[in-house]
Write a protein that holds these residues in place. Sequence first.
Motif: not given
Length: 392
Positions: A278-285, A319-328
């Motif tokens: 999800s994060l990957k394509y959110v950043l691309f768009v 931001k929420p996608l990236l923060q979730t990945m870091v927190s995990n």
Amino acid sequence: MNKKITYLITFMFFMSILANTAHPVTPELVVSLNMSSLMYGIMFATMSIASFTMSPIWGSLSDKYRSRKRFIYLPSIGYGLAQIGFGFSTSPIMILVFRVFGGGFAASIFTNAIAYIVDETDYTNRSKAIAYYTAVTGFGVSLGYLVGGYIGASDYHYAFIFQSVGLIIHAIMVYFLLPESNVKIEGIKESSTHFIFQIKDDFKKYMPTALGTLLLVVLLTSLSFVAYTTGINYYLKKYLSLNPLQIGYYMAFTGIVGMIANIYLTPKVSRKYGDKKSLKYVLFVTGITLMILAMMDNLLAPISIIVFLVFIFFISMFKPLLQTMVSNLSKDEHGKIMGLQNSANSVGMVGGSLLAGTLLDIYPRGSFLIAAIIFIGSFLIILLSKKLKRHS
């Protein structure tokens, strides 16, 4: 979500409003003191440098003393005092001094708010909680612009007074009403110097890992995001001659769109495709739409408005996608890891502020184009990272 997170998100909603009431009037402060756009960038960069330095320290201290709450309400008082000093500054030196204090105190509030959420969630519900937190606080940011623009329309000093008093009231409310989170940390060293000298070693430790890759992406996306947000505020003021209230309306609109995206779209996309994809394509768009907008001449044309709406939806989601990945990947020391994330975010804020401040008087669209390229570069880092593949 449990009751504690509901309380935390509610208090951070008010914090987000208060933290941003000064933003729409800050250009007025800069213009009234006859300072250049570079100074506009420098003062935000100064605040970010303080945040970079203090975020891991505040996070580690909250781990050590097993209290997120204490490191939210006490810095809220300090932040309020720093902001009243900033708003009534009459020289560049005064501005930079109060920016340092403001950035240092604000770092603790936002670092430990995320750590609080991580304390109270697990892998199954963390993404949703962080998405709701981002949605609500993101709307608070936009509402803060609107409130600050309205209050400061006649005199920008009023916005700073409102902000300072509100932050002190916020601290009192957190002290009496917010329950402590379930902080479970083992093996924290007691040395007070540990936190100051450990930052460099922590970054060295994590940079070769998947967490280090994510921290790099945090830095780059923060640079891009701040270059856009800092640039758009100054651009609206100087080149489109919008007053603080009009800037507030603009930010309120973008905040509503972002809140809708994070409440209804981000959790569904995350569940269906996973955080990484999800994060990957959110950043691309995000990068592609921002690049298109930067090259358009008529921003009021129907196609421009459609592209802009798509851009606002997607830039709100990363931001929420990236923060979730870091927190995990944070394991037990949630305060320290979220502090490192906030430090990486602060480095990006320094770069984004200076980039926007340098280019706005020379080539206004330049900061937007560079931000778009960096968003696309962040997409490529996640796409090609072998370390993240092992954690996907």
